[in-house]
Write a protein that holds these residues in place. Structure first.
Motif, mmCIF file in Angstrom:
data_model
loop_
_atom_site.group_PDB
_atom_site.id
_atom_site.type_symbol
_atom_site.label_atom_id
_atom_site.label_comp_id
_atom_site.label_asym_id
_atom_site.label_seq_id
_atom_site.Cartn_x
_atom_site.Cartn_y
_atom_site.Cartn_z
ATOM 1 N N TYR A 1 8.443 3.551 -18.450
ATOM 2 C CA TYR A 1 7.216 4.041 -17.826
ATOM 3 C C TYR A 1 7.277 4.272 -16.327
ATOM 4 O O TYR A 1 6.492 3.706 -15.563
ATOM 5 C CB TYR A 1 6.040 3.115 -18.157
ATOM 6 C CG TYR A 1 6.042 2.659 -19.591
ATOM 7 C CD1 TYR A 1 6.151 3.601 -20.625
ATOM 8 C CD2 TYR A 1 5.978 1.311 -19.927
ATOM 9 C CE1 TYR A 1 6.188 3.183 -21.958
ATOM 10 C CE2 TYR A 1 6.006 0.897 -21.248
ATOM 11 C CZ TYR A 1 6.116 1.830 -22.253
ATOM 12 O OH TYR A 1 6.158 1.424 -23.568
ATOM 13 N N LEU B 1 2.967 7.259 -13.371
ATOM 14 C CA LEU B 1 1.608 6.714 -13.383
ATOM 15 C C LEU B 1 1.193 6.213 -14.767
ATOM 16 O O LEU B 1 1.907 6.383 -15.742
ATOM 17 C CB LEU B 1 0.628 7.787 -12.898
ATOM 18 C CG LEU B 1 0.895 8.360 -11.495
ATOM 19 C CD1 LEU B 1 -0.077 9.496 -11.191
ATOM 20 C CD2 LEU B 1 0.806 7.268 -10.434
ATOM 21 N N ASN B 2 0.004 5.580 -14.810
ATOM 22 C CA ASN B 2 -0.633 5.123 -16.057
ATOM 23 C C ASN B 2 0.264 4.174 -16.845
ATOM 24 O O ASN B 2 0.301 4.202 -18.081
ATOM 25 C CB ASN B 2 -1.034 6.319 -16.936
ATOM 26 C CG ASN B 2 -1.962 7.272 -16.215
ATOM 27 O OD1 ASN B 2 -2.903 6.850 -15.532
ATOM 28 N ND2 ASN B 2 -1.693 8.569 -16.337
ATOM 29 N N THR B 3 0.969 3.324 -16.131
ATOM 30 C CA THR B 3 1.971 2.479 -16.773
ATOM 31 C C THR B 3 1.368 1.500 -17.781
ATOM 32 O O THR B 3 1.936 1.277 -18.851
ATOM 33 C CB THR B 3 2.747 1.680 -15.716
ATOM 34 O OG1 THR B 3 1.823 0.916 -14.937
ATOM 35 C CG2 THR B 3 3.518 2.606 -14.799
ATOM 36 N N HIS B 4 0.223 0.926 -17.451
ATOM 37 C CA HIS B 4 -0.342 -0.113 -18.318
ATOM 38 C C HIS B 4 -0.862 0.479 -19.624
ATOM 39 O O HIS B 4 -0.628 -0.084 -20.698
ATOM 40 C CB HIS B 4 -1.447 -0.866 -17.575
ATOM 41 C CG HIS B 4 -0.984 -1.418 -16.263
ATOM 42 N ND1 HIS B 4 0.038 -2.338 -16.170
ATOM 43 C CD2 HIS B 4 -1.379 -1.167 -14.988
ATOM 44 C CE1 HIS B 4 0.240 -2.634 -14.895
ATOM 45 N NE2 HIS B 4 -0.602 -1.934 -14.163
ATOM 46 N N GLN B 5 -1.522 1.612 -19.548
ATOM 47 C CA GLN B 5 -1.999 2.253 -20.771
ATOM 48 C C GLN B 5 -0.837 2.712 -21.632
ATOM 49 O O GLN B 5 -0.886 2.617 -22.869
ATOM 50 C CB GLN B 5 -2.897 3.450 -20.422
ATOM 51 C CG GLN B 5 -3.605 4.047 -21.640
ATOM 52 C CD GLN B 5 -4.490 3.035 -22.338
ATOM 53 O OE1 GLN B 5 -5.359 2.426 -21.707
ATOM 54 N NE2 GLN B 5 -4.271 2.820 -23.640
ATOM 55 N N ARG B 6 0.217 3.160 -21.009
ATOM 56 C CA ARG B 6 1.390 3.604 -21.771
ATOM 57 C C ARG B 6 2.041 2.430 -22.499
ATOM 58 O O ARG B 6 2.505 2.568 -23.630
ATOM 59 C CB ARG B 6 2.382 4.297 -20.843
ATOM 60 C CG ARG B 6 1.887 5.649 -20.350
ATOM 61 C CD ARG B 6 2.553 6.089 -19.058
ATOM 62 N NE ARG B 6 3.948 6.455 -19.225
ATOM 63 C CZ ARG B 6 4.773 6.706 -18.206
ATOM 64 N NH1 ARG B 6 4.323 6.601 -16.943
ATOM 65 N NH2 ARG B 6 6.018 7.058 -18.434
ATOM 66 N N ASP C 1 -0.266 1.697 -25.437
ATOM 67 C CA ASP C 1 -0.156 2.734 -26.471
ATOM 68 C C ASP C 1 1.143 2.592 -27.264
ATOM 69 O O ASP C 1 1.202 2.952 -28.451
ATOM 70 C CB ASP C 1 -0.209 4.128 -25.834
ATOM 71 C CG ASP C 1 -1.578 4.470 -25.251
ATOM 72 O OD1 ASP C 1 -2.546 3.762 -25.587
ATOM 73 O OD2 ASP C 1 -1.667 5.435 -24.460
ATOM 74 N N ALA D 1 -6.138 -1.612 -20.289
ATOM 75 C CA ALA D 1 -5.353 -1.205 -19.124
ATOM 76 C C ALA D 1 -5.788 -1.937 -17.867
ATOM 77 O O ALA D 1 -4.947 -2.320 -17.032
ATOM 78 C CB ALA D 1 -5.464 0.308 -18.930
ATOM 79 N N GLU D 2 -7.099 -2.178 -17.741
ATOM 80 C CA GLU D 2 -7.602 -2.832 -16.529
ATOM 81 C C GLU D 2 -7.210 -4.305 -16.485
ATOM 82 O O GLU D 2 -6.769 -4.813 -15.447
ATOM 83 C CB GLU D 2 -9.132 -2.689 -16.458
ATOM 84 C CG GLU D 2 -9.629 -1.289 -16.197
ATOM 85 C CD GLU D 2 -9.500 -0.367 -17.400
ATOM 86 O OE1 GLU D 2 -9.454 -0.883 -18.555
ATOM 87 O OE2 GLU D 2 -9.422 0.861 -17.198
#
Length: 216
Positions: free
Chosen positions: A116, A119-124, A127, A163-164
């Motif tokens: 990852y 960006l958007n590492t936590h949601q990735r 998922d 994600a948060e």
């Protein structure tokens, strides 16, 4: 004493952890300047409150990325840093900039690299159904989030995480991980040689060594 320049774009919570450790004498280093590409970055206020030079180089004043990087390189170089720490600096740096400061520029990324980048590492991570997330400190090279890894921390992902919440857990660990790695550099233990991260002259694992932040 090792002189550090910190590059930021936002709130600067990792910057604050470094400021705190320098002021407490835990890190035997001086943060000579904090530079932001955003004039409204709260991290600049953190620097001023700590009595550290706070500088802005607004990227929107430049029509080309290369021109901004040339100006940034001049500004950074004028501070005579031994180490450049990227702490939430949201700019992709040009090859010329990276080459100029090769071996003395590090970044922290909120994933277990090489997973990852970007960006958007936590949601990735969520998922993908991963059981762990974390953060990685690495030397900066021309490849986005692809420089040799130095160290990482891991956190468990639970069924209750989003994600948060995952971002909060990882950030708490970043505040311990980053000063520890900076301390290695300050003490002359950390180096980059032939695109290989070395600690005490020994090659580090490809993904970086895993630190137990509870022991820090």
């Amino acid at each position: 004493m090792i002189r550090i320049v910190v590059l930021i774009s936002g709130g600067g919570s990792n910057l604050q952890s470094l400021l705190d450790q320098c002021q407490a004498g835990i890190l035997d280093a001086q943060i000579g300047a904090v530079i932001s590409n955003r004039p409204d970055a709260f991290g600049l206020s953190r620097a001023r409150q700590a009595g550290v030079k706070a500088l802005t180089l607004d990227h929107t004043d430049f029509t080309e990325r290369a021109a901004f990087d040339r100006a940034l390189a001049e500004l950074v170089d004028a501070q005579q840093p031994d180490l450049i720490v990227l702490a939430g600096f949201m700019r992709i740096l040009t090859d010329d900039f990276v080459k100029q400061f090769a071996g003395k520029m590090i970044n922290i990324h909120p994933s277990l690299l090489p997973l990852y980048p970007g960006l958007n590492t936590h949601q990735r991570a969520l998922d993908a159904g991963d059981s762990k997330a974390g953060a990685t400190v690495h030397f900066v090279t021309a490849e986005l989030d692809g420089g040799p890894a130095i160290a990482r921390v891991e956190v468990d992902i639970t069924d209750q995480d989003n994600a948060e919440s995952l971002a909060r857990k990882v950030l708490t660990q970043e505040h311990k991980l980053y000063p520890a790695v900076v301390d290695w550099f300050v003490k002359g233990r950390l180096s980059l040689n032939n695109n290989q991260a070395l600690l005490d002259d020994s090659p580090l694992p490809k993904g970086g060594c895993v630190l137990d932040t509870a022991a820090l």
